[in-house]
Design an enzyme around this catalytic site. Structure first.
Site, PDB file in Angstrom:
ATOM      1  N   ASN A 203       2.272   1.466   4.278  1.00  0.00           N
ATOM      2  CA  ASN A 203       2.570   0.197   4.966  1.00  0.00           C
ATOM      3  C   ASN A 203       2.240   0.264   6.464  1.00  0.00           C
ATOM      4  OD1 ASN A 203       5.494  -1.940   5.550  1.00  0.00           O
ATOM      5  ND2 ASN A 203       3.425  -2.579   5.133  1.00  0.00           N
TER       6      ASN A 203
ATOM      7  N   ASP B  12      -8.381   3.857   1.318  1.00  0.00           N
ATOM      8  CA  ASP B  12      -7.383   4.223   2.327  1.00  0.00           C
ATOM      9  C   ASP B  12      -8.115   4.712   3.578  1.00  0.00           C
ATOM     10  OD1 ASP B  12      -5.416   5.286   3.875  1.00  0.00           O
ATOM     11  OD2 ASP B  12      -4.449   6.387   2.240  1.00  0.00           O
TER      12      ASP B  12
ATOM     13  N   CYS C  51       0.865  -1.188   0.000  1.00  0.00           N
ATOM     14  CA  CYS C  51       0.000   0.000   0.000  1.00  0.00           C
ATOM     15  C   CYS C  51       0.898   1.232   0.000  1.00  0.00           C
ATOM     16  CB  CYS C  51      -0.995  -0.015   1.156  1.00  0.00           C
ATOM     17  SG  CYS C  51      -0.266   0.053   2.808  1.00  0.00           S
TER      18      CYS C  51
ATOM     19  N   CYS D 249      -1.510   0.881   7.349  1.00  0.00           N
ATOM     20  CA  CYS D 249      -2.947   0.586   7.505  1.00  0.00           C
ATOM     21  C   CYS D 249      -3.390  -0.663   6.758  1.00  0.00           C
ATOM     22  CB  CYS D 249      -3.788   1.777   7.031  1.00  0.00           C
ATOM     23  SG  CYS D 249      -3.507   3.298   7.960  1.00  0.00           S
ATOM     24  N   ARG D 250      -3.361  -0.615   5.428  1.00  0.00           N
ATOM     25  CA  ARG D 250      -3.961  -1.691   4.635  1.00  0.00           C
ATOM     26  C   ARG D 250      -3.041  -2.897   4.446  1.00  0.00           C
ATOM     27  NH1 ARG D 250      -5.364   2.190  -0.250  1.00  0.00           N
ATOM     28  NH2 ARG D 250      -3.413   3.058   0.577  1.00  0.00           N
ATOM     29  N   SER D 251      -1.826  -2.691   3.941  1.00  0.00           N
ATOM     30  CA  SER D 251      -0.985  -3.865   3.642  1.00  0.00           C
ATOM     31  C   SER D 251      -0.589  -4.668   4.884  1.00  0.00           C
ATOM     32  CB  SER D 251       0.239  -3.482   2.794  1.00  0.00           C
ATOM     33  OG  SER D 251       1.050  -2.537   3.426  1.00  0.00           O
TER      34      SER D 251
HETATM   35  P1  4NP Z   1      -1.830   2.894   4.031  1.00  0.00           P
HETATM   36  O1  4NP Z   1      -2.486   4.243   4.586  1.00  0.00           O
HETATM   37  O2  4NP Z   1      -1.288   3.217   2.660  1.00  0.00           O
HETATM   38  O3  4NP Z   1      -2.990   1.951   3.981  1.00  0.00           O
HETATM   39  O4  4NP Z   1      -0.755   2.497   5.023  1.00  0.00           O
HETATM   40  C1  4NP Z   1      -1.774   5.455   4.699  1.00  0.00           C
HETATM   41  C2  4NP Z   1      -0.924   5.632   5.754  1.00  0.00           C
HETATM   42  C3  4NP Z   1      -0.239   6.825   5.896  1.00  0.00           C
HETATM   43  C4  4NP Z   1      -0.428   7.830   4.982  1.00  0.00           C
HETATM   44  C5  4NP Z   1      -1.278   7.645   3.926  1.00  0.00           C
HETATM   45  C6  4NP Z   1      -1.946   6.441   3.780  1.00  0.00           C
HETATM   46  N1  4NP Z   1       0.256   9.048   5.134  1.00  0.00           N
HETATM   47  O5  4NP Z   1       0.008   9.974   4.344  1.00  0.00           O
HETATM   48  O6  4NP Z   1       1.078   9.191   6.063  1.00  0.00           O
END
Ligand code: 4NP
Length: 151
Positions: free
Chosen positions: A11, A122, A8, A13-15
């Site tokens: 790294n 997201d 993702c 939240c989702r992955s």
């Molecule tokens: P992820 O979510 O891609 O599912 O881990 C996010 C985590 C952090 C951020 C964006 C999306 N960020 O902008 O810090």
């Protein structure tokens, strides 16, 4: 050993959820599962507390995972690379060196023919319900992937 990478943006939240879920559904002596982010924002961090919490509710411990960034050698290490959304897809594909690299990269929800929307939303800027929704989407997708890999 078959190797599967979940990707993702951050790294956190989702992955990590996709990683923990798939790992829980496959025998560890035959399958290696990992996750990475395309961005470098959170390198070395633990997963987001909300992802840790929703996983824990469902009996999966992802608290020991550590953020790392996707790297070109991941195309050599992994047999399958599942991305969460189109932006992740574009960012990973930009690094592909040849058609073999390209062919490894898939939107994870493409495996779930019952959903029309192929992007895992997201949940970072939303509330807890977004994390529960992501967990459900990824629980189903990883069940399908594990069945495919074990058949
Ligand atoms: P992820 O979510 O891609 O599912 O881990 C996010 C985590 C952090 C951020 C964006 C999306 N960020 O902008 O810090």
């Amino acid at each position: 050993m078959t190797s599967i990478l979940m990707v993702c943006l951050g790294n956190i939240c989702r992955s990590p959820l996709a990683h923990g879920l798939l790992e829980s559904k496959l025998p560890s002596d035959l399958f290696y599962v990992d996750s990475a982010g395309t961005a470098n924002y959170h390198i070395g961090d633990s997963p987001d507390q909300r992802s840790i919490a929703v996983a824990k509710t469902h009996g999966i411990d992802i608290s020991q995972q550590q953020v790392r960034q996707f790297k070109i050698s991941d195309f050599d290490t992994f047999d399958y690379i599942y991305v969460m959304d189109q932006s992740n897809f574009d960012n990973v594909i930009k690094l592909a060196r040849d058609t073999d690299d390209f062919a490894k990269v898939k939107l994870i929800l493409e495996v779930d023919t019952s959903t029309l929307d192929k992007h895992v939303p997201d949940p970072y800027y939303g509330g807890d319900s977004g994390f529960e929704n992501v967990f459900k989407l990824l629980d189903k997708a990883t069940s399908i992937i594990s069945q495919q890999l074990l058949s």
